[in-house]
Write a protein that holds these residues in place. Structure first.
Motif, short mmCIF file in Angstrom:
data_model
loop_
_atom_site.label_atom_id
_atom_site.label_comp_id
_atom_site.label_asym_id
_atom_site.label_seq_id
_atom_site.Cartn_x
_atom_site.Cartn_y
_atom_site.Cartn_z
N ALA A 271 37.61 36.89 55.05
CA ALA A 271 36.29 36.42 54.60
C ALA A 271 35.23 36.62 55.66
CB ALA A 271 36.37 34.95 54.20
N CYS A 272 35.59 36.39 56.92
CA CYS A 272 34.61 36.53 58.01
C CYS A 272 34.30 37.98 58.35
CB CYS A 272 35.11 35.81 59.26
SG CYS A 272 35.12 34.01 59.09
N SER A 273 35.06 38.92 57.76
CA SER A 273 34.78 40.34 58.01
C SER A 273 33.63 40.86 57.16
CB SER A 273 36.04 41.17 57.73
OG SER A 273 36.36 41.14 56.34
N CYS A 274 33.10 40.02 56.27
CA CYS A 274 31.98 40.43 55.42
C CYS A 274 30.79 40.85 56.27
CB CYS A 274 31.60 39.26 54.51
SG CYS A 274 30.27 39.63 53.36
N PRO A 275 30.24 42.05 56.07
CA PRO A 275 29.16 42.57 56.93
C PRO A 275 27.91 41.70 56.98
CG PRO A 275 30.07 44.31 55.55
CD PRO A 275 30.64 43.03 55.05
N THR A 276 27.62 40.95 55.93
CA THR A 276 26.39 40.16 55.92
C THR A 276 26.41 39.05 56.96
OG1 THR A 276 27.22 38.58 54.27
CG2 THR A 276 26.14 40.58 53.45
N GLY A 277 27.59 38.58 57.35
CA GLY A 277 27.68 37.54 58.37
C GLY A 277 27.57 36.13 57.84
N ARG A 278 27.22 35.98 56.55
CA ARG A 278 27.06 34.63 56.00
C ARG A 278 28.37 33.86 55.98
NH1 ARG A 278 23.98 35.26 50.43
NH2 ARG A 278 25.01 37.30 50.45
N SER A 279 29.47 34.58 55.70
CA SER A 279 30.77 33.92 55.65
C SER A 279 31.19 33.43 57.03
CB SER A 279 31.83 34.89 55.11
OG SER A 279 31.57 35.20 53.76
N ARG A 280 30.81 34.17 58.07
CA ARG A 280 31.15 33.74 59.43
C ARG A 280 30.49 32.40 59.74
NH1 ARG A 280 29.43 39.34 61.17
NH2 ARG A 280 31.28 40.61 60.82
N VAL A 281 29.23 32.28 59.41
CA VAL A 281 28.51 31.04 59.68
C VAL A 281 29.13 29.88 58.90
CG1 VAL A 281 26.28 29.88 59.51
CG2 VAL A 281 26.37 32.28 60.20
N LYS A 282 29.50 30.13 57.64
CA LYS A 282 30.12 29.07 56.84
C LYS A 282 31.45 28.64 57.45
CE LYS A 282 28.13 30.85 52.52
NZ LYS A 282 28.44 31.55 51.25
N ALA A 283 32.22 29.61 57.91
CA ALA A 283 33.51 29.29 58.52
C ALA A 283 33.33 28.47 59.79
CB ALA A 283 34.29 30.57 58.81
N VAL A 284 32.37 28.85 60.60
CA VAL A 284 32.11 28.12 61.85
C VAL A 284 31.68 26.70 61.55
CG1 VAL A 284 30.63 28.00 63.90
CG2 VAL A 284 31.61 30.20 63.18
N ARG A 285 30.79 26.55 60.58
CA ARG A 285 30.34 25.20 60.21
C ARG A 285 31.49 24.34 59.69
NH1 ARG A 285 24.90 26.95 56.86
NH2 ARG A 285 23.54 27.35 58.68
N ALA A 286 32.49 24.98 59.10
CA ALA A 286 33.64 24.25 58.57
C ALA A 286 34.63 23.87 59.67
CB ALA A 286 34.35 25.10 57.51
N GLY A 287 34.37 24.31 60.90
CA GLY A 287 35.26 23.96 62.02
C GLY A 287 36.32 24.99 62.32
N ALA A 288 36.10 26.24 61.91
CA ALA A 288 37.12 27.27 62.08
C ALA A 288 37.43 27.54 63.55
CB ALA A 288 36.67 28.56 61.40
N VAL A 289 36.43 27.57 64.41
CA VAL A 289 36.66 27.91 65.82
C VAL A 289 37.59 26.90 66.47
CG1 VAL A 289 35.59 28.16 68.09
CG2 VAL A 289 34.51 29.20 66.08
N ALA A 290 37.31 25.62 66.30
CA ALA A 290 38.17 24.58 66.89
C ALA A 290 39.59 24.66 66.33
CB ALA A 290 37.58 23.20 66.62
#
Length: 419
Positions: A271-290
């Motif tokens: 999902a985070c590989s989507c070129p637009t980058g919106r999915s990356r931000v959503k994943a980060v907000r959901a706590g993916a990095v931690a």
């Protein structure tokens, strides 16, 4: 009562048996006619079936050969089998084997007393005409019975969508049974989403459930979501809601099961590989990095580490992801410790993560931390050992970027001090 002679058996079978008799350890001193043995397993056949080539095998062995191993030839004759190969029950041979076992006192449990009728796509279509709950249970029995049953359910028109309808309806008991069936099938994610627009929403709702009784359903839902996401277009990935990422991250954090965790990590990476980058931000907000840091610190097996590093690499391609990693007390250290300890692919992803933060989020504190946690020493090792060319190039760029700050590091070559 006299035993039928081997010659009489041969005549009934309309085949010429091999001249050798193979011994099987069923009873001491007992000789088993070779044509009672499956050519694949070399065991006494329980349910003999004959192919169009005229060769007879035990059903379990030949179904595994054709359906599980996806081979298209007859094991003995090597002839190509038609796509719709029919396994014809060899009732004559089965009766002979049963008679032989009975006469010799061989344990009767070797042969099943009752065998389910052969299943085909037409039979599956008939099941769909039953009461919905009865049909669901019958389909589950078909899927669990054999690999052929699974392929027939996949091929029967409307069968998969019928099962999915129970998932979309969301009633816990029936939903769990439907998920068990879908987990066993090879289904097209693109087709499922196209014909069932609410399926992602339904799977997310199932992932939201808690309790020991929901563990299997959540694991199956995560598997199915993984199948769907891998075949989504970029627009569909960008449209995934934040609640999807929140529940996927929860699966990673809670360790629902080893397979569910891997599926969740694949979903995040895809999902985070989507070129637009919106999915990356959503994943980060959901706590993916931690959550990914926690996975790396837990030191899971190789594939889970690789998937976590892929997800971290994708998350760190946006400013929000890099900020989360730098702010995490163990973030940089968790990534650095995976350098040269997972695989070439894992090292490449770890270097890419460190390159992202060193290039775009390089505060004095981060630069000091990279040296303190051993990231600088690991990057120097990357240059000395056999690694991928791109991995070495990025490691070299990181060292050159901050060579002046790391000049006191004993592992940094003098050439970098002059850059």
């Amino acid at each position: 009562m006299c035993r039928p002679s081997l010659a009489a058996m041969s005549t009934l079978l309309m085949a010429s048996p091999p001249s050798l008799i193979i011994r099987a350890p069923l009873m001491e001193g007992e000789e088993v006619p070779s044509y009672f043995l499956c050519p694949i397993s070399l065991q006494l056949m329980k349910d003999p079936v004959t192919l169009s080539t005229g060769i007879t095998y035990d059903r379990e062995s030949i179904e595994h050969w054709i359906f599980a191993s996806r081979r298209s030839t007859c094991p003995v004759s090597r002839k190509i089998l038609p796509d719709s190969e029919i396994l014809t029950p060899n009732h004559t041979l089965r009766r002979l084997i049963r008679s032989w076992c009975s006469l010799d006192g061989v344990a009767k449990q070797l042969l099943p007393a009752v065998k389910l009728p052969a299943v085909d796509a037409a039979r599956v279509a008939e099941l769909l005409e039953l009461h919905p709950l009865a049909a669901l249970r019958q389909l589950r029995a078909v899927v669990e019975e054999s690999e052929r049953g699974k392929r027939c359910v996949e091929a029967a028109s409307g069968a998969v969508d019928f099962v999915v309808s129970f998932v979309v309806a969301g009633e816990e008991a029936h939903c769990a049974e439907a998920l068990d069936i879908l987990r066993s099938l090879r289904v097209s994610g693109a087709d499922l989403v196209g014909r069932n627009p609410r399926i992602v929403e339904s799977l997310t709702a199932i992932l939201r459930r808690r309790g020991d009784s929901q563990i299997q359903s959540r694991a199956n839902s995560m598997h199915l979501l993984d199948v769907l996401v891998r075949e989504m277009s970029h627009d569909e990935l960008a449209a995934l809601g934040e609640e999807v990422f929140l529940e996927v991250v929860n699966v990673v954090r809670e360790g629902v099961s080893q397979q569910a965790t891997k599926a969740a990590l694949r979903v995040l990476a895809t999902a985070c590989s989507c070129p637009t980058g919106r999915s990356r931000v959503k994943a980060v907000r959901a706590g993916a990095v931690a959550a990914l840091v926690e996975v790396l610190l837990a030191d899971p097996e190789r594939r889970a580490c690789e998937l976590a590093l892929v997800g971290m690499d994708q998350a760190c391609r946006c400013a929000e992801g890099r900020a989360e990693l730098v702010a995490h007390a163990a973030g940089v250290a968790a990534v650095a410790t995976k350098l040269l300890r997972v695989s070439d692919a894992g090292s490449e992803r770890a270097v890419r993560v460190l390159h992202s933060v060193a290039r775009h989020a390089a505060t004095p504190g981060l630069v000091r931390e990279m040296e303190e946690v051993g990231a600088v020493a690991e990057l120097c090792l990357v240059l000395q050992l056999e690694c991928r060319r791109k991995t070495k190039e990025k490691a070299r760029e990181i060292l050159r970027l901050h060579a002046r700050a790391w000049r006191a590091s004993p592992c940094l070559p003098p050439s970098f001090h002059l850059s």
